[in-house]
Design a protein around this motif. Structure first.
Motif, short mmCIF file in Angstrom:
data_model
loop_
_atom_site.label_atom_id
_atom_site.label_comp_id
_atom_site.label_asym_id
_atom_site.label_seq_id
_atom_site.Cartn_x
_atom_site.Cartn_y
_atom_site.Cartn_z
N ARG A 1 -6.88 -3.06 -9.86
CA ARG A 1 -7.60 -2.07 -10.67
C ARG A 1 -7.22 -0.64 -10.27
NH1 ARG A 1 -12.02 -5.63 -9.88
NH2 ARG A 1 -12.84 -4.28 -8.22
N ALA A 2 -7.07 -0.42 -8.97
CA ALA A 2 -6.76 0.91 -8.48
C ALA A 2 -5.33 1.34 -8.77
CB ALA A 2 -7.01 0.97 -6.97
N ASN A 3 -4.47 0.36 -9.08
CA ASN A 3 -3.06 0.67 -9.30
C ASN A 3 -2.56 0.24 -10.67
OD1 ASN A 3 -2.01 1.71 -6.50
ND2 ASN A 3 -3.33 -0.04 -6.04
N LEU B 1 1.50 -8.02 -0.67
CA LEU B 1 0.21 -7.93 -1.36
C LEU B 1 -0.51 -6.64 -1.01
CD1 LEU B 1 -1.03 -11.57 -0.66
CD2 LEU B 1 -0.03 -10.73 -2.80
N GLY B 2 -1.29 -6.14 -1.96
CA GLY B 2 -2.12 -4.97 -1.70
C GLY B 2 -3.32 -5.34 -0.85
N ASN B 3 -3.86 -4.35 -0.13
CA ASN B 3 -5.02 -4.56 0.75
C ASN B 3 -4.78 -5.74 1.70
OD1 ASN B 3 -6.38 -2.45 -0.47
ND2 ASN B 3 -7.56 -3.75 -1.83
N THR C 1 0.84 -1.20 0.00
CA THR C 1 0.00 0.00 0.00
C THR C 1 0.87 1.25 0.00
OG1 THR C 1 -1.75 -1.17 1.17
CG2 THR C 1 -1.81 1.24 1.25
N MET C 2 1.93 1.26 0.80
CA MET C 2 2.83 2.42 0.85
C MET C 2 3.57 2.58 -0.48
SD MET C 2 2.34 3.87 3.75
CE MET C 2 3.71 5.01 3.93
N MET C 3 3.98 1.46 -1.08
CA MET C 3 4.66 1.51 -2.37
C MET C 3 3.76 2.13 -3.44
SD MET C 3 6.61 -2.18 -2.53
CE MET C 3 7.16 -1.96 -4.23
N ALA C 4 2.47 1.85 -3.33
CA ALA C 4 1.52 2.34 -4.33
C ALA C 4 1.12 3.79 -4.09
CB ALA C 4 0.27 1.45 -4.33
N ALA C 5 1.48 4.33 -2.92
CA ALA C 5 1.08 5.70 -2.57
C ALA C 5 2.04 6.69 -3.25
CB ALA C 5 1.09 5.87 -1.06
N LYS C 6 1.92 6.80 -4.55
CA LYS C 6 2.83 7.62 -5.33
C LYS C 6 2.75 9.10 -4.90
CE LYS C 6 2.98 4.62 -9.37
NZ LYS C 6 2.34 3.49 -8.71
N GLY C 7 3.91 9.67 -4.67
CA GLY C 7 3.97 11.07 -4.26
C GLY C 7 3.90 11.27 -2.77
#
Length: 438
Positions: A434-436, A390-392, A95-101
């Motif tokens: 889907r969100a990423n 894994l995400g979520n 989740t943190m990796m996907a939090a771009k910016g």
């Protein structure tokens, strides 16, 4: 034009004494989730860093559980007042990796401040978990733990078991639990963090996939795979133990720790970080052993999975503040500081040098079993055992808890529960994918 008021030299000196105090320190805000003795540890290491230099001041603040602190940090980031450093548990990594910016990779923060990051200096399974495919460290491994088997040596003696020979395999653990029950122990075996210990770490320990795409390291298209025949067999065995009164489920998270500390439960799979609390609270002689495994599974035992948390650097801060963050992280990598923290808490020493220093000091000989966690982690990892990213993931863990509880209560078979946990968990993974996209 002359000034209207010209202060005397004495007045000027007095004014400057008040107006120009010692060089103002740059404050580094650190939000964490450590409680009890671990909160004391966080305060102590912050104070040690603050006393070691004069430019920066790390200010640790307890922000609730890992879930609560992550929620608070998201709100703070949106409001523009996020902390410099945020402690995030390992399941929040994707989740943190996907939090771009929202974050700045730790590798970049260290490099920009002139510090070198040498991945070979770290325990492979630890640094590998928090490193991006390009080799850059994303977050700083702070309180890394792994799963171990704690056992009560006094109760083992009473049951006629050898206190220096803990069960190595699951069949041996079942036999030990039966003897403990026969000797009058009301709770032979329990567990904390059931999804982490009995499914996630169980998978890597047996070199078996928990999820496809190398447990999520290969991309967001990963799907869960913990309903294999081996996983079903294990949960069935635990369900049978529960029916016979050999396994007692005490609740989610770390709820299984207290019954072990009190001497009620004789064996418990838990985090290696329980060492400090057991040493402080237990009124009995205890041992620490590796996780049990099934001896007929090829490749077992492999290595256990990382737990605990790492420190993430939030974006939007001043260059001088990032220098302070880098200086603090560099301070934390010191072998002596790492060794002292490892010996105090039971968390893993994140560098090989601190492990060697602890070994050289004689700590492991004086405290048998305290090297168990490290020995389970320093083995060479495989694509199946590197970890689970894994995400979520926090939602997936909640699903695992719900379905496993239905097994322990006899409302579902192991296969029914694991199949449903995989189905529901995959919905979370599909949503994350889907969100990423891209």
């Amino acid at each position: 034009m002359k000034p209207r008021f010209l202060p005397t030299l004495g007045a000027m000196a007095l004014a400057s004494a008040f107006a120009l105090p010692a060089h103002a320190q740059t404050e580094i805000q650190w939000w964490h989730s450590m409680t009890g003795g671990l909160n004391d540890w966080v305060i102590d290491i912050s104070n040690e860093f603050n006393a070691s230099q004069k430019e920066y001041k790390v200010v640790p603040t307890y922000k609730g559980s890992y879930d609560e602190s992550m929620t608070a940090s998201i709100a703070a980031f949106r409001a523009g007042n996020a902390p410099h450093i945020l402690q995030v548990y390992e399941v929040g990594t994707a989740t943190m990796m996907a939090a771009k910016g929202a974050i700045v990779p730790v590798g970049k923060v260290l490099a920009d401040a002139g510090y070198k990051f040498d991945p070979k200096a770290y325990i492979p399974a630890v640094v590998g978990y928090y490193t991006a495919p390009n080799g850059q460290m994303l977050s700083f491994p702070f309180n890394s733990s792994t799963t171990v088997l704690n056992y009560n040596k006094d109760l083992f003696k009473k049951a006629g078991l050898d206190p220096n020979t803990p069960p190595r395999t699951w069949p041996e653990l079942v036999l030990a639990a039966a003897k403990l029950k026969a000797s009058g122990v009301s709770c032979p075996f329990t567990t904390s963090w059931q999804g982490w210990t009995q499914l996630e770490s169980f998978s890597t320990w047996h070199n078996t996939l928990f999820a496809t795409q190398n447990n999520g390291f290969g991309g967001t298209s990963a799907r869960l795979a913990f309903n294999s025949p081996l996983h079903v067999r294990h949960i069935e065995n635990l369900a049978n133990m529960a029916k016979q009164g050999l396994f007692h489920y005490r609740g989610r998270g770390n709820k299984g720790d207290a019954p072990f500390y009190s001497g009620e439960c004789a064996m418990a799979t838990a985090s290696s970080s329980t060492y400090a609390s057991i040493k402080k609270n237990a009124k009995f002689d205890f041992g620490i052993a590796p996780l049990p495994y099934y001896p007929d599974v090829q490749g077992a035992p492999q290595n256990t999975i990382i737990g605990g948390a790492s420190l993430w650097v939030m974006s939007g801060k001043k260059p001088a503040e990032y220098k302070g963050v880098a200086a603090f992280f560099n301070h934390l990598t010191n072998a002596e500081i790492q060794a002292k923290s490892h010996q105090r808490t039971g968390y893993l020493p994140i560098t090989l040098a601190s492990f060697a220093l602890t070994e050289k000091s004689g700590f492991y000989k004086e405290n048998p079993g305290t090297d168990t966690a490290v020995n389970q982690m320093i083995r060479k990892t495989t694509d199946k055992s590197r970890g689970v990213r894994l995400g979520n993931f926090n939602q997936i863990r909640a699903i695992m808890d719900e379905e496993l509880e239905l097994v322990w209560s006899g409302k579902k078979t192991a296969k029914e529960a694991l199949d449903e946990a995989v189905r529901r968990g995959n919905e979370q993974l599909e949503r994350f994918e889907r969100a990423n996209k891209g």
